[in-house]
Design an enzyme around this catalytic site. Structure first.
Site, PDB file in Angstrom:
ATOM      1  N   ILE A  49       2.009   3.242   2.463  1.00 13.77           N
ATOM      2  CA  ILE A  49       3.144   3.272   3.384  1.00 13.77           C
ATOM      3  C   ILE A  49       4.299   2.457   2.816  1.00 13.77           C
ATOM      4  O   ILE A  49       5.456   2.890   2.841  1.00 13.77           O
ATOM      5  CB  ILE A  49       2.725   2.731   4.763  1.00 13.77           C
ATOM      6  N   HIS A  85       1.126  27.222 -20.463  1.00 12.01           N
ATOM      7  CA  HIS A  85       2.161  26.391 -21.085  1.00 12.01           C
ATOM      8  C   HIS A  85       3.527  27.020 -20.800  1.00 12.01           C
ATOM      9  O   HIS A  85       3.689  28.226 -20.879  1.00 12.01           O
ATOM     10  CB  HIS A  85       1.937  26.325 -22.600  1.00 12.01           C
ATOM     11  N   GLY A 101       0.804  -1.207   0.000  1.00 10.76           N
ATOM     12  CA  GLY A 101       0.000   0.000   0.000  1.00 10.76           C
ATOM     13  C   GLY A 101       0.838   1.258   0.000  1.00 10.76           C
ATOM     14  O   GLY A 101       2.036   1.237  -0.317  1.00 10.76           O
TER      15      GLY A 101
END
Length: 467
Positions: free
Chosen positions: A185, A442, A183
């Site tokens: 962590i 941009h 996950g």
């Protein structure tokens, strides 16, 4: 006996945000915290890990990318102790800010433990053992979570650690790290130590980021492999044993026997609710799998007692806990909740960053919603090329009937910042055509939002025509 309008147990992101909003609205508020103000996020989670990620990414770029830009660095090195010191300075500065905010808003702050004895009654025990009964019309539980610790043979050996222990000890990892879990962590800590040149291995029970969009999971796997991180899926831990050189972990991966030598093993299998000492003898609340059950107003099974954040389960995110707590306190003051909780951004601070909000294609399909999507690959983005960015994309999911944005999945530089625009678009039910109308500057990473929205109609300027 002290009487308040609201007693809050826990001074993490949910607790302190709720306390400040309640005080702003005229309520007399007391907040109880047995550890440092700021909770897991500030002291043992979000902020410390981001400090390490930033430092390790600077080192990695200096080592691997600077030559590309014509910059030469000689005798490059890092000082782990100084990285930890910098982390501590950052945490201390932010924690001091929270403490000052609580004080400035006249929130009574008590250092110790709070135990709910009955509706409207909390027993406070200070650090020196002094006891006091506090009364309040309403109580808000924001006690947070703690690392889950999976038990297996050898899990109690020195060197088998949680994220809390890793963040406290600068000598936890030397040259090799095995991470158990796939996950947020797990992948963030894996990225930190891989950036610093450590040999990193991840063993995950199913697949990386299994609750995320499948394309993000696959892309992340490719990038981690490119960084030298080995990932073993479908893994089951058999044992960990101590050796002269450190630790050996034996596990199976897709029915194959694997043996890994390592200095440390990080157990990163998620977090569980922190409810130790929260309830007095004879008092309880309805709970499910250890999490406190609440209704749509975050009220528990006992009227006048509310709970928010990690302790109630769901998405364990600091900004969600804060929004939930603020909403509860606004309602207690007779106000409508200011935030919409339907679209919660979720972020991972790897390189490139990952962010998501709303529905994925598959989640929409499960709900029976017909969709169309627009995706833009970031290797055509000018800012990504300038900064030598990794492969990535921006994907937008629209309702086929209404053209309304249902969700977005991003894997690119600054994804955790760009996702705020898309969360706003979801919350305000903007359509693909409305997103296209916005002129974005941009060169920027956020130009990709325009391209992805245009790609949904096969009119993206910087995408090759479909065959």
């Amino acid at each position: 006996m002290n009487i308040y309008d609201l007693i809050i147990i826990g001074a993490g992101p949910g607790g302190y945000a709720g306390a400040i909003r309640a005080a702003q609205l005229g309520l007399k508020v007391c907040i109880i915290e047995r550890r440092d103000v700021g909770g897991t996020c500030l002291n043992r989670g979000c902020i410390p890990t981001k400090s390490f990620l930033y430092a390790s990414e600077l080192f990695s770029k200096a080592k691997n990318d600077f030559e590309t830009f014509g910059i030469t660095v000689e005798k490059l090195s890092f000082d782990m102790a100084k990285m930890y010191s910098r982390k501590n300075q950052t945490v201390s500065r932010l924690r001091s800010g929270v403490e000052q905010l609580l004080k400035a808003n006249k929130v009574t702050r008590l250092e110790g433990t709070g135990t709910i004895e009955a509706r409207g009654s909390v027993k406070f025990v200070s650090a020196d053992g002094t006891e006091e009964i506090l009364k309040a019309e309403n109580i808000l539980i924001a006690s947070g979570s703690k690392p889950s610790y999976t038990k297996f043979p050898g899990s109690d050996l020195p060197g088998v650690i949680t994220s809390d222990e890793l963040l406290e000890n600068s000598s936890s990892v030397k040259k090799k790290l095995l991470v158990l879990g796939g996950g947020v962590i797990a992948v963030e800590f894996a990225s930190v130590f891989a950036n610093l040149g450590c040999e990193v291995t991840i063993a995950v029970r199913s697949r990386l980021m299994r609750t995320w969009d499948d394309e993000i999971s696959k892309n992340l796997g490719v990038i981690l492999k490119k960084r030298g991180i080995k990932v073993y899926g479908q893994s089951a831990i058999k044992e960990v044993v101590k050796t002269e050189n450190g630790l050996v972990c034996r596990f199976t991966s897709a029915d194959k026997e694997i043996e890994i030598e390592t200095d440390s093993i990080l157990v990163a299998n998620g977090r569980e609710p922190e409810t130790d000492g929260l309830f007095g003898e004879g008092f309880s609340l309805s709970m499910e799998r250890g999490f406190i059950s609440v209704n749509e107003k975050f009220e528990t099974s006992v009227p006048g007692i509310y709970a928010v954040g990690d302790v109630i389960g769901g998405m364990q995110l600091a900004h969600l806990a804060s929004a939930q707590a603020v909403g509860v306190c606004e309602n207690l003051a007779g106000k409508s909740s200011s935030a919409c909780l339907d679209f919660i951004p979720n972020c991972i601070y790897t390189d490139p960053e990952i962010a998501s909000v709303g529905l994925t294609e598959s989640a929409a399909a499960e709900k029976g919603i017909e969709t169309f999507t627009g995706k833009y690959m970031m290797m055509g983005n000018g800012k990504t090329v300038v900064e030598n960015g990794e492969r990535g994309f921006v994907k937008l999911v629209f309702d086929a009937k209404t053209d309304v944005l249902l969700g977005a999945q991003l894997m690119c530089e600054r994804a955790t910042d760009i996702i705020a625009e898309l969360a706003s678009a979801c919350t305000n039910r903007l359509t693909s055509k409305q997103l296209i109308r916005v002129i974005r500057p941009h060169p920027t990473f956020c130009e990709a939002v325009t391209e992805a929205a245009e790609a949904a109609h096969n009119i993206s300027i910087h995408t090759m025509p479909s065959k």
